[in-house]
Write a protein that holds these residues in place. Structure first.
Motif, PDB file in Angstrom:
ATOM      1  N   ALA A   1     -12.989  33.232  43.356  1.00 56.02           N
ATOM      2  CA  ALA A   1     -12.609  32.729  42.027  1.00 56.02           C
ATOM      3  C   ALA A   1     -13.016  33.707  40.934  1.00 56.02           C
ATOM      4  O   ALA A   1     -12.268  33.943  39.985  1.00 56.02           O
ATOM      5  CB  ALA A   1     -13.250  31.363  41.789  1.00 56.02           C
TER       6      ALA A   1
ATOM      7  N   THR B   1      -8.596  29.364  40.651  1.00 54.19           N
ATOM      8  CA  THR B   1      -9.480  28.264  41.044  1.00 54.19           C
ATOM      9  C   THR B   1      -8.872  27.410  42.155  1.00 54.19           C
ATOM     10  O   THR B   1      -9.404  26.352  42.472  1.00 54.19           O
ATOM     11  CB  THR B   1      -9.779  27.373  39.820  1.00 54.19           C
TER      12      THR B   1
ATOM     13  N   TYR C   1     -10.518  24.074  43.960  1.00 49.53           N
ATOM     14  CA  TYR C   1      -9.829  22.784  43.820  1.00 49.53           C
ATOM     15  C   TYR C   1      -9.520  22.186  45.197  1.00 49.53           C
ATOM     16  O   TYR C   1      -9.755  21.004  45.426  1.00 49.53           O
ATOM     17  CB  TYR C   1      -8.541  22.965  43.012  1.00 49.53           C
TER      18      TYR C   1
ATOM     19  N   ARG D   1     -17.712  18.671  39.239  1.00 48.10           N
ATOM     20  CA  ARG D   1     -17.118  19.710  38.391  1.00 48.10           C
ATOM     21  C   ARG D   1     -17.800  21.032  38.681  1.00 48.10           C
ATOM     22  O   ARG D   1     -19.032  21.088  38.768  1.00 48.10           O
ATOM     23  CB  ARG D   1     -17.293  19.353  36.916  1.00 48.10           C
TER      24      ARG D   1
ATOM     25  N   SER E   1     -11.877  29.022  34.566  1.00 54.15           N
ATOM     26  CA  SER E   1     -11.676  27.651  34.062  1.00 54.15           C
ATOM     27  C   SER E   1     -12.450  26.648  34.918  1.00 54.15           C
ATOM     28  O   SER E   1     -12.474  26.773  36.142  1.00 54.15           O
ATOM     29  CB  SER E   1     -10.200  27.274  34.133  1.00 54.15           C
TER      30      SER E   1
ATOM     31  N   VAL F   1     -13.319  23.448  37.147  1.00 51.39           N
ATOM     32  CA  VAL F   1     -12.493  22.724  38.120  1.00 51.39           C
ATOM     33  C   VAL F   1     -13.173  21.402  38.433  1.00 51.39           C
ATOM     34  O   VAL F   1     -14.379  21.354  38.674  1.00 51.39           O
ATOM     35  CB  VAL F   1     -12.367  23.515  39.444  1.00 51.39           C
ATOM     36  N   THR F   2     -12.382  20.306  38.436  1.00 48.92           N
ATOM     37  CA  THR F   2     -12.931  19.001  38.811  1.00 48.92           C
ATOM     38  C   THR F   2     -12.130  18.439  39.985  1.00 48.92           C
ATOM     39  O   THR F   2     -10.989  18.828  40.209  1.00 48.92           O
ATOM     40  CB  THR F   2     -12.861  17.985  37.648  1.00 48.92           C
ATOM     41  N   ASN F   3     -12.756  17.520  40.720  1.00 45.48           N
ATOM     42  CA  ASN F   3     -12.044  16.952  41.870  1.00 45.48           C
ATOM     43  C   ASN F   3     -11.053  15.886  41.425  1.00 45.48           C
ATOM     44  O   ASN F   3     -10.125  15.563  42.134  1.00 45.48           O
ATOM     45  CB  ASN F   3     -13.028  16.387  42.893  1.00 45.48           C
TER      46      ASN F   3
END
Lengths: 286, 132
Positions: free
Chosen positions: B63, B69, B73, B86, B93, B95-97
C-alpha cells in the motif's frame, strides 16, 4: 440492655459490610491492575517482534523452517545505495516517530548490526553478513548439517570460469558421515545453468563435499563475479559462503539438518522499551 | 407487643441487609466494569492481529509502495461484522471494513512499515478497532 445488644449487633453488621466492600474494592483494583499489566506485556512483545521483522526486511531476508530444513531467502547485495546510513535512519525512525506513536520510550542498540550483522540460531547455526550492504553472506553450520542447496539467478551473463575445482566425491545425496551434500542451481541472465568442474575434468552442479576442507569456486560474469565456498568456512565445518561483486541476485539457501531440536533465531540488537531491556530480538521460533 | 417489636426489628435488619448488599453489588458493578476491561483487551488483540497480518503478508508495504489500498480492503472483509476496523497509513487513504460508528472503546495498534529499494522508506501504520 436490649438497645445495647441491637447497637452492638448493627455495629458488627456494619463492620462486616464495610469489610466486604473493602474486599470487593481491592479485588477490583487488582483486576484492573492485572489488565493493565497484560496490556503492557502485550505491547512490549508487539514492539519487539515488530522491530525484529523490520530488521529482516532491512536485510531483505526471509527465514522459514520446517521440521528439519531452514530456508533463507535473501538478496545479494543490498538494494540500498547506502545500507549503513539506512540502518542509522531506521534506528532514528524507531526511537523517534515510532516511539511517539506507540507512546513508549524506545532505545535501539544497532552497534553489532551496523558492523558485523548476523542472525543467530539457538541450534548452533549462524547466518552472518560482512556488512549492512551484505555482498557476502555466510551460513556457518554445525555437525547436524547434512545438506545445503543454493539457488540464484545472476543478473549478468556468464563469461567462463576459473580453474578452481570441487572435489565431488559422490553424485547423490547419500554422502559419508564426514561429508555433506551440496546442490547448486545458479543460472545467469540467459537462464543457463552453471556447472562446477571437478578434479577429473567433468562438470556437475551437485555432489558430496568433505565437511572440514574449504572448497571454493568463482563464477565469472560479464559484469562481475560470484565466489562460492563450502565445507570449512572461517574454521567452521559444514558451512557455506557466497560473495558477489558487480552482480546481484536473489538467493534461496536451504540447510537440512538431522536435528529436530526446537530453536529460535534472533538478531543481536538490544532493545529497551521504557525500563524493559532485551539484548536480542527474536525473529522466529520453531 | 414485645414479640411484634422483635419481628419488626428483624424485618428492618433484613431489609437493611438487602439494601446494603444491593448497594455494594451495584457500586462494584458500576465502578469496575469487568467485562468492559476484558473486551477492551480483546479489541487491542484484534487490532494487533490485523496489524501483524497486514504487515507480514506485505500488504502494508504494498500500500505504501503503490498507494493502492485494495489489498488492505480485501483483507478487512474477513473481519467479523460486529467490529469496525480502520487502517491508517500516512500518505495513503484510510481504509475501513465497513461504514460504521464506534460505540465505546477504541483500541489502536501501531506497526512500522519498512520498504527497501535504492533508499529506505519508513512509515507508521495504525489499526483502530472498536465494537459496532
Amino acid at each position: 440492655m436490649r438497645g445495647m445488644i441491637f447497637t452492638i449487633f448493627f455495629s458488627v453488621l456494619f463492620l462486616l459490610f464495610l469489610s466486604v466492600a473493602v474486599f470487593y474494592e481491592r479485588t477490583a483494583t487488582s483486576h484492573q491492575t492485572s489488565i493493565e499489566r497484560v496490556r503492557a506485556v502485550d505491547k512490549l512483545g508487539f514492539i519487539r517482534y515488530d522491530i525484529a521483522r523490520d530488521i529482516a526486511v532491512f536485510f531483505e531476508l526471509n527465514v522459514s523452517a520446517s521440521r528439519s530444513t531452514i530456508s533463507l531467502s535473501n538478496r545479494l547485495p543490498s538494494s540500498l545505495a547506502d545500507a549503513g546510513g539506512g540502518l542509522t535512519s531506521y534506528k532514528n525512525f524507531i526511537e523517534g516517530q515510532y516511539a511517539n506513536r506507540t507512546n513508549a520510550n524506545i532505545s535501539l542498540d544497532i552497534s553489532t548490526l551496523s558492523v558485523s550483522p548476523f542472525l543467530a540460531f539457538t541450534n548452533g547455526l549462524n547466518y552472518s553478513y560482512d556488512s549492512p550492504a551484505h555482498s557476502t553472506i555466510r551460513l556457518l553450520g554445525n555437525a547436524n548439517i547434512t545438506n545445503f542447496t543454493i539457488s540464484m539467478v545472476i543478473d549478468s551473463s556468464a563469461s567462463g570460469s576459473t580453474l578452481d575445482y570441487w572435489d565431488w566425491t559422490g553424485s547423490g545425496p547419500a554422502c559419508s558421515p564426514t561429508e555433506f551434500y551440496f546442490w547448486t542451481n545458479i543460472t545467469d541472465s540467459s537462464a543457463s545453468r552453471l556447472l562446477i568442474n571437478d578434479t577429473f575434468g567433468s562438470a556437475d552442479y551437485s555432489g558430496c563435499v568433505p565437511a572440514a576442507a574449504n572448497y571454493s569456486y568463482t563464477f565469472n560474469f560479464a559484469a562481475g563475479s560470484l565466489a562460492v565456498s563450502a565445507g570449512g568456512v572461517l574454521g567452521t565445518p559444514r558451512s557455506v559462503s557466497l560473495t558477489v561483486s558487480g552482480v546481484s541476485a536473489p538467493l534461496v539457501l536451504n540447510a537440512t539438518t538431522n536435528s529436530t531440536v526446537p530453536f529460535r533465531a534472533y538478531w543481536p540488537a538490544a532493545l529497551t522499551v521504557n525500563n524493559y531491556t532485551n539484548p536480542t530480538l527474536v525473529i522466529m521460533e520453531k | 407487643m414485645t414479640c411484634r417489636k422483635g419481628i419488626l426489628f428483624t424485618l428492618d435488619a433484613l431489609l437493611a441487609l438487602l439494601i446494603s448488599g444491593l448497594f455494594i453489588f451495584l457500586t462494584y458493578q458500576l465502578l469496575i466494569p469487568r467485562s468492559t476491561a476484558s473486551s477492551s483487551l480483546e479489541l487491542s488483540r484484534l487490532a494487533s492481529d490485523v496489524a501483524v497480518t497486514l504487515d507480514e503478508t506485505g500488504t502494508l508495504a504494498a500500500a505504501v509502495n503503490s498507494s493502492s489500498t485494495a489489498g488492505i480492503y480485501n483483507f478487512l472483509q474477513v473481519v467479523p461484522l460486529s467490529y469496525c476496523v480502520r487502517v491508517r497509513i500516512p500518505g495513503v487513504s484510510p481504509v475501513t471494513n465497513q461504514n460504521c460508528q464506534c460505540s465505546g472503546d477504541i483500541a489502536v495498534a501501531t506497526r512500522s512499515v519498512v520498504l527497501v529499494s535504492s533508499s529506505l522508506t519508513t512509515r507508521v501504520a495504525s489499526v483502530e478497532a472498536c465494537y459496532k
